[in-house]
Scaffold this motif. Structure first.
Motif, PDB file in Angstrom:
ATOM      1  N   THR A  45       0.885  -1.159   0.000  1.00  3.22           N
ATOM      2  CA  THR A  45       0.000   0.000   0.000  1.00  3.22           C
ATOM      3  C   THR A  45       0.919   1.203   0.000  1.00  3.22           C
ATOM      4  N   ALA A  46       1.099   1.754  -1.145  1.00  3.92           N
ATOM      5  CA  ALA A  46       2.094   2.802  -1.320  1.00  3.92           C
ATOM      6  C   ALA A  46       1.838   3.955  -0.366  1.00  3.92           C
ATOM      7  N   GLN A  47       2.875   4.354   0.323  1.00  2.00           N
ATOM      8  CA  GLN A  47       2.787   5.499   1.220  1.00  2.00           C
ATOM      9  C   GLN A  47       3.104   6.787   0.487  1.00  2.00           C
ATOM     10  N   ARG A  48       3.606   6.653  -0.722  1.00  2.00           N
ATOM     11  CA  ARG A  48       3.896   7.822  -1.531  1.00  2.00           C
ATOM     12  C   ARG A  48       3.433   7.508  -2.949  1.00  2.00           C
ATOM     13  N   CYS A  49       3.417   8.492  -3.794  1.00  2.00           N
ATOM     14  CA  CYS A  49       3.010   8.266  -5.170  1.00  2.00           C
ATOM     15  C   CYS A  49       4.088   7.470  -5.885  1.00  2.00           C
ATOM     16  N   SER A  50       3.724   6.320  -6.392  1.00  2.58           N
ATOM     17  CA  SER A  50       4.695   5.496  -7.099  1.00  2.58           C
ATOM     18  C   SER A  50       4.405   5.512  -8.593  1.00  2.58           C
ATOM     19  N   THR A  51       3.598   6.451  -9.017  1.00  2.00           N
ATOM     20  CA  THR A  51       3.145   6.465 -10.400  1.00  2.00           C
ATOM     21  C   THR A  51       3.651   7.677 -11.162  1.00  2.00           C
ATOM     22  N   TYR A  52       4.791   8.211 -10.745  1.00  2.00           N
ATOM     23  CA  TYR A  52       5.342   9.346 -11.466  1.00  2.00           C
ATOM     24  C   TYR A  52       5.709   8.919 -12.876  1.00  2.00           C
ATOM     25  N   MET A  53       5.567   9.830 -13.797  1.00  2.00           N
ATOM     26  CA  MET A  53       5.765   9.485 -15.205  1.00  2.00           C
ATOM     27  C   MET A  53       6.560  10.557 -15.916  1.00  2.00           C
ATOM     28  N   ASP A  54       7.216  10.128 -16.979  1.00  2.00           N
ATOM     29  CA  ASP A  54       7.771  11.039 -17.964  1.00  2.00           C
ATOM     30  C   ASP A  54       6.883  10.906 -19.191  1.00  2.00           C
ATOM     31  N   ILE A  55       6.332  12.009 -19.650  1.00  2.00           N
ATOM     32  CA  ILE A  55       5.408  11.996 -20.784  1.00  2.00           C
ATOM     33  C   ILE A  55       5.985  12.883 -21.878  1.00  2.00           C
ATOM     34  N   VAL A  56       6.083  12.324 -23.083  1.00  2.00           N
ATOM     35  CA  VAL A  56       6.502  13.123 -24.229  1.00  2.00           C
ATOM     36  C   VAL A  56       5.337  13.133 -25.217  1.00  2.00           C
ATOM     37  N   LEU A  57       4.814  14.313 -25.485  1.00  2.00           N
ATOM     38  CA  LEU A  57       3.709  14.473 -26.419  1.00  2.00           C
ATOM     39  C   LEU A  57       4.275  14.862 -27.784  1.00  2.00           C
ATOM     40  N   VAL A  58       3.739  14.255 -28.825  1.00  2.00           N
ATOM     41  CA  VAL A  58       4.176  14.511 -30.189  1.00  2.00           C
ATOM     42  C   VAL A  58       3.009  15.165 -30.921  1.00  2.00           C
TER      43      VAL A  58
ATOM     44  N   GLN B 256      11.954  20.166 -30.839  1.00  2.00           N
ATOM     45  CA  GLN B 256      11.664  19.926 -29.430  1.00  2.00           C
ATOM     46  C   GLN B 256      11.216  21.251 -28.833  1.00  2.00           C
ATOM     47  N   GLU B 257       9.919  21.340 -28.507  1.00  2.00           N
ATOM     48  CA  GLU B 257       9.371  22.584 -27.955  1.00  2.00           C
ATOM     49  C   GLU B 257       9.857  22.797 -26.527  1.00  2.00           C
ATOM     50  N   TRP B 258       9.808  21.736 -25.725  1.00  2.00           N
ATOM     51  CA  TRP B 258      10.420  21.792 -24.405  1.00  2.00           C
ATOM     52  C   TRP B 258      10.769  20.388 -23.957  1.00  2.00           C
ATOM     53  N   ALA B 259      11.802  20.312 -23.131  1.00  2.00           N
ATOM     54  CA  ALA B 259      12.336  19.029 -22.661  1.00  2.00           C
ATOM     55  C   ALA B 259      11.649  18.618 -21.362  1.00  2.00           C
ATOM     56  N   LEU B 260      11.800  17.349 -21.016  1.00  2.00           N
ATOM     57  CA  LEU B 260      11.293  16.864 -19.731  1.00  2.00           C
ATOM     58  C   LEU B 260      11.891  17.706 -18.610  1.00  2.00           C
ATOM     59  N   GLY B 261      11.062  18.162 -17.714  1.00  2.00           N
ATOM     60  CA  GLY B 261      11.537  18.925 -16.570  1.00  2.00           C
ATOM     61  C   GLY B 261      11.806  20.394 -16.847  1.00  2.00           C
ATOM     62  N   GLN B 262      11.685  20.827 -18.083  1.00  2.00           N
ATOM     63  CA  GLN B 262      11.949  22.240 -18.402  1.00  2.00           C
ATOM     64  C   GLN B 262      10.926  23.153 -17.728  1.00  2.00           C
TER      65      GLN B 262
ATOM     66  N   GLY C 117       5.706  18.335 -11.381  1.00  2.00           N
ATOM     67  CA  GLY C 117       6.684  18.847 -10.424  1.00  2.00           C
ATOM     68  C   GLY C 117       7.977  18.075 -10.483  1.00  2.00           C
ATOM     69  N   PRO C 118       9.037  18.638  -9.917  1.00  2.00           N
ATOM     70  CA  PRO C 118      10.321  17.941  -9.896  1.00  2.00           C
ATOM     71  C   PRO C 118      10.191  16.600  -9.177  1.00  2.00           C
ATOM     72  N   GLY C 119      10.701  15.555  -9.787  1.00  2.00           N
ATOM     73  CA  GLY C 119      10.604  14.230  -9.198  1.00  2.00           C
ATOM     74  C   GLY C 119       9.225  13.628  -9.315  1.00  2.00           C
ATOM     75  N   GLN C 120       8.310  14.299 -10.038  1.00  2.00           N
ATOM     76  CA  GLN C 120       6.964  13.774 -10.199  1.00  2.00           C
ATOM     77  C   GLN C 120       6.704  13.648 -11.697  1.00  2.00           C
ATOM     78  N   THR C 121       5.536  14.004 -12.170  1.00  2.00           N
ATOM     79  CA  THR C 121       5.273  13.900 -13.605  1.00  2.00           C
ATOM     80  C   THR C 121       5.970  15.044 -14.335  1.00  2.00           C
ATOM     81  N   GLN C 122       6.713  14.687 -15.385  1.00  2.00           N
ATOM     82  CA  GLN C 122       7.390  15.667 -16.217  1.00  2.00           C
ATOM     83  C   GLN C 122       6.885  15.502 -17.644  1.00  2.00           C
TER      84      GLN C 122
END
Length: 191
Positions: free
Chosen positions: A97-110, A154-160, A137-142
Motif C-alpha cells: 500500500t504505497a505510502q507515496r506516489c509510485s506512479t510518477y511518469m515522464d510523458i513526451v507528447l508529439v 523539441q518545444e520543451w524538454a522533460l523537466g523544463q 513537479g520535480p521528481g513527479q510527472t514531467q
C-alpha cells in the motif's frame, strides 16, 4: 469442518465491500458477513471482496483491487490485499500500500504542427486539457513536447517546466510550426 463458500460483495454496505461466509450443502444454508471491509480498509475508499484466494494454511486473501490513492491532483487505482487466517480474521496487509506516489511518469507528447491541422487553437486547448490532469513537479510527472511538420522541433524538454502553471502557460503560447509535409514517423522516432 463443513465446507464453506466465500462470496465477495464489492459494493456491500457503505461501498467498501465485504466478504460473506456461507455454509455449503444443507438446504436453507445461511451466509454471514465477515465485516472485513471496515477492518481491512479502515477509512480508505475501496471495494473489498472482488478477489478471494485460499492458501495452504487454511487462510487466504481478500483483495480490494479498486483501492485508490491520491497522487497530487491525480488518483490511481493500485489495489490492496489483506491476509486472513482460517477463521477469516485479519492477519495483515500483503500487497504494498504505497505510502507515496509510485506512479510518477515522464510523458513526451508529439504534436502535428503541419498545415493539415487547423485550427491550432484546438490543439492548444487539447494540450491544456491533457496537461491539467497530471501533478507536475520535480521528481513527479514531467512533460516534454515535440512538434513536427517538415522538421521535428523539441518545444520543451522533460523537466523544463517544473510547475503545472509554467507548463500550461507554455502550452497556451505554443505556435504552430506549419509546413506542407507531415513527417509523423520521424517525429515518433525522435520522441
Amino acid at each position: 469442518s463443513p465446507p464453506r463458500l466465500l462470496v465477495g460483495a464489492p459494493w456491500d454496505g457503505d461501498g467498501r465491500g465485504d466478504v460473506y461466509e456461507c455454509d455449503v450443502g444443507p438446504q436453507n444454508s445461511s451466509c454471514a458477513k465477515t465485516n472485513l471491509g471496515a477492518a481491512a480498509l479502515g477509512g480508505s475508499a475501496g471495494h473489498l471482496g472482488m478477489t478471494l484466494a485460499g492458501s495452504e494454511d487454511g487462510g487466504g486473501f481478500a483483495c480490494a483491487p479498486l483501492w485508490s490513492q491520491e497522487c497530487g491532483t491525480s488518483v490511481f487505482s493500485s489495489g490492496r490485499c489483506v491476509r486472513l487466517d482460517e477463521e477469516l480474521r485479519l492477519v495483515g496487509t500483503v500487497a504494498p500500500t504505497a505510502q507515496r506516489c509510485s506512479t510518477y511518469m515522464d510523458i513526451v507528447l508529439v504534436l502535428d504542427g503541419s498545415n493539415s491541422i487547423y485550427p491550432w487553437e484546438e490543439v492548444q486547448e487539447f494540450l491544456g486539457n491533457i496537461l491539467g490532469r497530471f501533478f507536475i513537479g520535480p521528481g513527479q510527472t514531467q512533460v516534454g513536447v515535440l512538434q513536427y511538420g517538415e522538421q521535428v522541433v523539441q518545444e520543451w524538454a522533460l523537466g523544463q517546466h517544473p510547475t503545472a502553471q509554467s507548463l500550461l502557460e507554455a502550452a497556451r503560447n505554443l505556435t504552430r510550426q506549419e509546413g506542407r509535409e507531415t513527417r509523423t514517423a520521424m517525429a515518433i522516432r525522435q520522441a
